[in-house]
Write an enzyme that holds these catalytic residues in place. Structure first.
Site, short mmCIF file in Angstrom:
data_model
loop_
_atom_site.label_atom_id
_atom_site.label_comp_id
_atom_site.label_asym_id
_atom_site.label_seq_id
_atom_site.Cartn_x
_atom_site.Cartn_y
_atom_site.Cartn_z
N GLY A 14 39.03 31.44 47.51
CA GLY A 14 37.64 31.12 48.33
C GLY A 14 36.83 32.26 48.93
CB THR A 16 33.21 32.40 44.95
OG1 THR A 16 33.55 33.12 44.34
CG2 THR A 16 31.82 32.45 44.73
CE LYS A 37 34.44 37.53 40.52
NZ LYS A 37 34.94 36.54 41.45
CB THR A 41 36.94 35.48 33.62
OG1 THR A 41 38.04 35.16 34.11
CG2 THR A 41 37.32 36.97 33.07
CG ASP A 54 32.96 33.91 41.23
OD1 ASP A 54 33.19 32.99 41.33
OD2 ASP A 54 33.71 34.24 40.08
CD GLU A 115 33.59 36.62 44.93
OE1 GLU A 115 34.55 35.34 44.61
OE2 GLU A 115 32.63 36.27 44.48
CB ALA A 117 38.06 39.50 39.53
N GLY A 118 40.20 37.42 41.22
CA GLY A 118 41.39 37.49 41.84
C GLY A 118 42.31 37.92 42.26
#
EC number: 6.3.3.3
Length: 234
Positions: A14, A16, A37, A41, A54, A115, A117-118
Protein backbone atom coordinates in the site's frame (compact mmCIF):
# COMPACT_ATOMS: atom_id res chain seq x y z
CA UNK A 1 7.82 20.65 6.41
CA UNK A 2 10.09 17.70 5.99
CA UNK A 3 10.75 15.74 2.82
CA UNK A 4 10.51 11.99 3.29
CA UNK A 5 10.27 8.53 1.77
CA UNK A 6 7.32 6.17 1.91
CA UNK A 7 8.73 2.64 2.09
CA UNK A 8 7.16 -0.75 2.66
CA UNK A 9 7.85 -4.10 4.22
CA UNK A 10 7.14 -5.72 0.85
CA UNK A 11 5.58 -5.10 -2.53
CA UNK A 12 1.84 -4.37 -2.65
CA UNK A 13 1.59 -3.30 0.99
CA UNK A 14 0.00 0.00 0.00
CA UNK A 15 2.89 2.42 -0.51
CA UNK A 16 1.15 4.19 -3.37
CA UNK A 17 -2.10 4.48 -1.43
CA UNK A 18 -0.24 6.00 1.51
CA UNK A 19 1.84 8.30 -0.70
CA UNK A 20 -1.31 9.55 -2.41
CA UNK A 21 -3.17 9.97 0.86
CA UNK A 22 -0.36 11.95 2.49
CA UNK A 23 -0.02 14.06 -0.64
CA UNK A 24 -3.71 15.01 -0.53
CA UNK A 25 -3.80 15.65 3.22
CA UNK A 26 -0.78 17.96 2.99
CA UNK A 27 -2.11 19.70 -0.11
CA UNK A 28 -5.25 20.61 1.83
CA UNK A 29 -3.00 22.60 4.15
CA UNK A 30 -1.85 24.75 1.25
CA UNK A 31 1.54 23.10 0.79
CA UNK A 32 3.01 22.44 -2.64
CA UNK A 33 3.63 18.70 -2.75
CA UNK A 34 5.32 16.49 -5.33
CA UNK A 35 5.11 12.70 -5.12
CA UNK A 36 8.18 11.14 -6.73
CA UNK A 37 8.49 7.52 -7.83
CA UNK A 38 12.19 6.99 -8.61
CA UNK A 39 11.52 3.69 -10.38
CA UNK A 40 8.19 2.20 -11.43
CA UNK A 41 7.54 -1.00 -13.33
CA UNK A 42 4.52 -2.63 -14.95
CA UNK A 43 3.02 -0.65 -17.81
CA UNK A 44 -0.75 -1.10 -18.09
CA UNK A 45 -2.62 -1.08 -21.41
CA UNK A 46 -6.26 -0.06 -21.41
CA UNK A 47 -8.21 0.70 -24.59
CA UNK A 48 -5.15 1.77 -26.56
CA UNK A 49 -4.03 3.90 -23.62
CA UNK A 50 -0.98 2.97 -21.56
CA UNK A 51 -0.09 4.16 -18.09
CA UNK A 52 1.66 3.23 -14.85
CA UNK A 53 -0.55 2.66 -11.82
CA UNK A 54 1.55 4.60 -9.30
CA UNK A 55 1.90 7.93 -11.09
CA UNK A 56 -1.63 7.61 -12.49
CA UNK A 57 -2.97 7.44 -8.94
CA UNK A 58 -1.00 10.52 -7.95
CA UNK A 59 -2.51 12.46 -10.83
CA UNK A 60 -6.05 11.20 -10.30
CA UNK A 61 -6.32 12.22 -6.66
CA UNK A 62 -4.02 15.24 -6.51
CA UNK A 63 -5.65 18.52 -5.50
CA UNK A 64 -2.95 20.37 -7.43
CA UNK A 65 -1.76 20.09 -11.02
CA UNK A 66 1.32 17.87 -10.95
CA UNK A 67 4.30 18.26 -13.25
CA UNK A 68 4.60 14.86 -14.96
CA UNK A 69 8.32 15.31 -15.51
CA UNK A 70 8.83 15.67 -11.76
CA UNK A 71 6.92 12.55 -10.71
CA UNK A 72 9.14 9.77 -11.99
CA UNK A 73 12.74 8.85 -12.67
CA UNK A 74 12.51 5.56 -14.58
CA UNK A 75 9.56 3.58 -15.95
CA UNK A 76 9.90 0.03 -17.26
CA UNK A 77 7.23 -2.01 -18.99
CA UNK A 78 7.75 -5.36 -17.25
CA UNK A 79 6.13 -5.76 -13.83
CA UNK A 80 9.29 -7.01 -12.15
CA UNK A 81 12.11 -6.01 -9.84
CA UNK A 82 13.66 -2.76 -11.15
CA UNK A 83 17.03 -4.34 -11.97
CA UNK A 84 15.41 -7.03 -14.12
CA UNK A 85 12.84 -4.75 -15.74
CA UNK A 86 15.64 -2.36 -16.71
CA UNK A 87 17.77 -5.21 -18.05
CA UNK A 88 14.94 -6.37 -20.31
CA UNK A 89 14.96 -2.94 -21.97
CA UNK A 90 18.75 -2.72 -22.17
CA UNK A 91 18.88 0.10 -19.65
CA UNK A 92 20.68 0.83 -16.40
CA UNK A 93 19.38 2.84 -13.48
CA UNK A 94 21.65 5.79 -12.73
CA UNK A 95 21.46 6.15 -8.96
CA UNK A 96 23.37 9.44 -8.94
CA UNK A 97 20.82 10.84 -11.35
CA UNK A 98 18.00 9.78 -9.02
CA UNK A 99 19.69 11.45 -6.06
CA UNK A 100 20.21 14.64 -8.07
CA UNK A 101 16.53 14.58 -9.05
CA UNK A 102 15.47 14.23 -5.43
CA UNK A 103 17.73 17.12 -4.42
CA UNK A 104 16.32 19.31 -7.20
CA UNK A 105 12.76 18.54 -6.11
CA UNK A 106 13.57 19.40 -2.50
CA UNK A 107 14.63 22.84 -3.67
CA UNK A 108 11.46 23.26 -5.75
CA UNK A 109 8.62 22.04 -3.51
CA UNK A 110 7.46 22.36 0.08
CA UNK A 111 7.39 18.59 0.46
CA UNK A 112 8.81 15.77 -1.65
CA UNK A 113 7.28 12.35 -0.95
CA UNK A 114 9.56 9.76 -2.55
CA UNK A 115 7.90 6.37 -2.89
CA UNK A 116 10.03 3.25 -2.78
CA UNK A 117 9.70 0.25 -5.10
CA UNK A 118 9.02 -3.09 -3.45
CA UNK A 119 10.87 -3.68 -0.19
CA UNK A 120 14.07 -2.09 1.07
CA UNK A 121 16.49 -4.59 -0.42
CA UNK A 122 15.13 -4.62 -3.96
CA UNK A 123 18.18 -4.41 -6.27
CA UNK A 124 18.52 -1.58 -8.76
CA UNK A 125 21.36 -2.98 -10.88
CA UNK A 126 22.09 -6.34 -12.50
CA UNK A 127 25.18 -6.79 -10.32
CA UNK A 128 22.80 -6.52 -7.35
CA UNK A 129 25.28 -4.22 -5.64
CA UNK A 130 22.93 -1.26 -5.19
CA UNK A 131 19.57 -1.50 -3.47
CA UNK A 132 16.72 0.88 -2.79
CA UNK A 133 17.99 1.06 0.78
CA UNK A 134 21.33 2.41 -0.45
CA UNK A 135 19.53 5.22 -2.25
CA UNK A 136 17.53 6.06 0.87
CA UNK A 137 20.70 6.21 2.95
CA UNK A 138 22.41 8.47 0.40
CA UNK A 139 19.40 10.79 0.21
CA UNK A 140 19.64 11.43 3.98
CA UNK A 141 15.85 11.64 4.18
CA UNK A 142 13.64 10.04 6.85
CA UNK A 143 10.99 7.46 6.06
CA UNK A 144 7.39 6.55 6.76
CA UNK A 145 7.02 2.77 6.90
CA UNK A 146 3.94 1.07 5.45
CA UNK A 147 3.06 -2.40 6.65
CA UNK A 148 0.16 -4.82 6.61
CA UNK A 149 -2.03 -5.73 9.56
CA UNK A 150 -2.40 -9.40 8.64
CA UNK A 151 -0.62 -12.56 9.77
CA UNK A 152 3.15 -12.30 9.32
CA UNK A 153 3.33 -8.55 9.65
CA UNK A 154 5.07 -8.60 13.03
CA UNK A 155 8.12 -10.40 11.68
CA UNK A 156 8.21 -8.41 8.41
CA UNK A 157 7.85 -5.09 10.20
CA UNK A 158 10.47 -5.79 12.86
CA UNK A 159 12.98 -6.97 10.26
CA UNK A 160 12.39 -3.85 8.18
CA UNK A 161 12.73 -1.62 11.23
CA UNK A 162 16.00 -3.33 12.12
CA UNK A 163 17.36 -2.67 8.63
CA UNK A 164 16.39 1.00 8.81
CA UNK A 165 17.63 1.66 12.32
CA UNK A 166 20.93 -0.15 11.82
CA UNK A 167 21.64 2.40 9.09
CA UNK A 168 20.61 5.36 11.25
CA UNK A 169 17.59 6.16 9.08
CA UNK A 170 15.02 8.21 10.95
CA UNK A 171 11.62 6.50 10.94
CA UNK A 172 8.94 9.18 11.27
CA UNK A 173 6.19 6.67 11.87
CA UNK A 174 4.31 3.59 10.74
CA UNK A 175 1.17 3.22 8.62
CA UNK A 176 -0.81 0.04 9.19
CA UNK A 177 -2.67 -0.51 5.94
CA UNK A 178 -5.68 -2.71 5.21
CA UNK A 179 -7.08 -3.08 8.72
CA UNK A 180 -10.40 -4.94 9.06
CA UNK A 181 -10.64 -4.53 12.82
CA UNK A 182 -10.11 -8.18 13.74
CA UNK A 183 -8.70 -9.08 17.15
CA UNK A 184 -5.60 -10.58 15.56
CA UNK A 185 -4.90 -7.43 13.58
CA UNK A 186 -5.33 -5.23 16.64
CA UNK A 187 -2.89 -7.43 18.52
CA UNK A 188 -0.43 -7.26 15.60
CA UNK A 189 -0.57 -3.47 15.69
CA UNK A 190 -0.24 -3.37 19.48
CA UNK A 191 2.72 -5.76 19.44
CA UNK A 192 4.62 -3.82 16.79
CA UNK A 193 4.06 -0.56 18.66
CA UNK A 194 5.30 -2.21 21.85
CA UNK A 195 8.59 -2.89 20.08
CA UNK A 196 8.64 0.49 18.33
CA UNK A 197 6.45 3.13 20.02
CA UNK A 198 6.37 5.46 17.02
CA UNK A 199 3.72 7.82 15.69
CA UNK A 200 1.30 5.84 13.55
CA UNK A 201 -1.86 5.82 11.45
CA UNK A 202 -4.26 3.01 10.62
CA UNK A 203 -5.95 2.80 7.22
CA UNK A 204 -8.94 0.47 6.86
CA UNK A 205 -9.19 -2.05 4.08
CA UNK A 206 -10.68 -0.31 1.06
CA UNK A 207 -13.36 -2.12 -0.91
CA UNK A 208 -12.69 0.25 -3.80
CA UNK A 209 -9.76 2.57 -4.35
CA UNK A 210 -12.17 5.50 -4.80
CA UNK A 211 -12.79 5.30 -1.03
CA UNK A 212 -9.34 6.81 -0.61
CA UNK A 213 -10.86 10.26 -1.07
CA UNK A 214 -12.87 9.79 2.14
CA UNK A 215 -9.96 8.77 4.39
CA UNK A 216 -8.71 11.38 6.85
CA UNK A 217 -5.56 10.81 8.91
CA UNK A 218 -4.92 14.40 10.01
CA UNK A 219 -5.93 13.45 13.57
CA UNK A 220 -3.27 10.72 13.86
CA UNK A 221 0.03 10.94 15.70
CA UNK A 222 1.81 10.22 12.40
CA UNK A 223 0.34 13.26 10.68
CA UNK A 224 1.06 15.38 13.73
CA UNK A 225 4.70 14.27 13.48
CA UNK A 226 4.87 15.14 9.78
CA UNK A 227 3.13 18.50 9.91
CA UNK A 228 4.52 19.35 13.32
CA UNK A 229 8.01 19.40 11.80
CA UNK A 230 7.07 22.53 9.86
CA UNK A 231 8.63 25.53 11.63
CA UNK A 232 5.81 27.69 10.26
CA UNK A 233 3.50 25.96 12.75
CA UNK A 234 5.55 27.04 15.78
Amino acid sequence: MQHFWVVGTDTDVGKTIVTTLLMCQLQRLGLEIIPFKPVQTGEIYDNLHSYYADTAMYEKYSLQVLNKEHMNGYSFKEAASPHFAAQLEGQQIDVENLLQRIQFLQESYDVVIAEGAGGLFVPLDVQQSITLLDVIVSSKLPVVLVTRTTLGTINHTLLTMEALQSRQIDVLGIVFNGDTGSMMEQDNIHTILQYHPLPYAIIPRLQDISELANINITHTTLFERLYGNDPRNN
